[in-house]
Design a protein around this motif. Sequence first.
Motif, mmCIF file in Angstrom:
data_model
loop_
_atom_site.group_PDB
_atom_site.id
_atom_site.type_symbol
_atom_site.label_atom_id
_atom_site.label_comp_id
_atom_site.label_asym_id
_atom_site.label_seq_id
_atom_site.Cartn_x
_atom_site.Cartn_y
_atom_site.Cartn_z
ATOM 1 N N LEU A 22 37.448 41.035 37.524
ATOM 2 C CA LEU A 22 36.380 40.326 36.841
ATOM 3 C C LEU A 22 35.324 41.106 35.955
ATOM 4 O O LEU A 22 34.231 40.406 35.345
ATOM 5 C CB LEU A 22 35.477 39.272 37.933
ATOM 6 N N ASP A 71 33.060 34.488 42.248
ATOM 7 C CA ASP A 71 33.547 33.505 41.564
ATOM 8 C C ASP A 71 32.626 32.603 40.479
ATOM 9 O O ASP A 71 32.706 32.250 39.662
ATOM 10 C CB ASP A 71 34.334 32.709 42.356
ATOM 11 N N ALA A 74 31.465 34.747 37.716
ATOM 12 C CA ALA A 74 32.551 34.613 36.781
ATOM 13 C C ALA A 74 32.592 33.480 35.954
ATOM 14 O O ALA A 74 32.959 33.327 35.016
ATOM 15 C CB ALA A 74 33.851 35.002 37.434
ATOM 16 N N GLU A 77 36.041 29.247 34.287
ATOM 17 C CA GLU A 77 37.366 29.706 33.532
ATOM 18 C C GLU A 77 38.010 30.884 34.229
ATOM 19 O O GLU A 77 39.279 31.073 34.366
ATOM 20 C CB GLU A 77 36.967 29.741 32.288
ATOM 21 N N ARG A 78 37.005 31.745 34.751
ATOM 22 C CA ARG A 78 37.584 32.805 35.081
ATOM 23 C C ARG A 78 37.569 33.190 36.784
ATOM 24 O O ARG A 78 38.316 34.191 37.194
ATOM 25 C CB ARG A 78 36.905 34.246 34.730
ATOM 26 N N LEU A 80 38.376 33.259 40.516
ATOM 27 C CA LEU A 80 39.962 33.683 41.225
ATOM 28 C C LEU A 80 40.233 32.897 42.265
ATOM 29 O O LEU A 80 41.629 32.818 42.663
ATOM 30 C CB LEU A 80 40.048 35.055 41.469
ATOM 31 N N ARG A 156 48.694 31.894 37.538
ATOM 32 C CA ARG A 156 48.208 33.183 37.385
ATOM 33 C C ARG A 156 47.845 33.742 38.792
ATOM 34 O O ARG A 156 47.718 32.807 39.720
ATOM 35 C CB ARG A 156 47.026 32.879 36.078
#
Length: 212
Positions: A22, A71, A74, A77-78, A80, A156
């Motif tokens: 991240l 998270d 982040a 959108e990013r 995890l 992903r």
Amino acid sequence: MLLIGMFDSPFVRRVAVTMKLLEIPFEHANWSVGRDFDRIREYNPLGRVPTLVIERGECLMESSAILDYLDELAGPERALLPPSGPERRQALKLMAMATGAAEKGVLQVYEGVFRPEEKRHDPWLARLRTQMNGSLSAIDRHVGERGTSQWMVGKRMTQADITAVCVFTFLNDTLKVAADRVMFQSLATLAARCESLPAFQDTHVPFFVPNS
Ligand SMILES: N[C@@H](CCC(=O)N[C@@H](CS)C(=O)NCC(=O)O)C(=O)O
């Protein structure tokens, strides 16, 4: 931010890998739960790692709570961990099995490190091995069914992959769970793929025996 704990711990390592993926900068206090117990307790009354010191000295503990904070930093959108629904449930279940296996592995390692040989109890160790191997088998089956070129959940890499790989590598390094190359082949293939990435390579260190 200051991340306390050695990267040979799968719990510390999953936090470190996450911070690298991240791109969240951090300083690392490479402190051992044996040798540096008192120093760690100044930040975490349990004397456990990982502990993450954030703004104005606030200390976060328990890797799942730390990952939740990362998270949040982040952004959606990013982050995890999938935000909701079946993918989130599946990721959390796989992570619970992986961290459970890690806990059973850590207990086996600590039997060897902290308990004198004459006080070890074989049926207890056998139970720990059964629990650890049961969880690893379930994760391995899941990876095999999805295909080893896929990620464990969704399209992903998620926290499920990071956690499962950190745990698998730790258990292999300490207890040689896949030493004969027969056990957990799908999980081993996923681990090899992840371990070649910089965030994993930068945080893979040999196991350090506490108190040594
Ligand atoms: N559930 C905790 C487990 C952390 C854990 O077991 N850490 C170990 C190192 S691998 C530890 O600090 N052991 C020292 C102790 O508990 O006495 C987490 O996810 O953060």
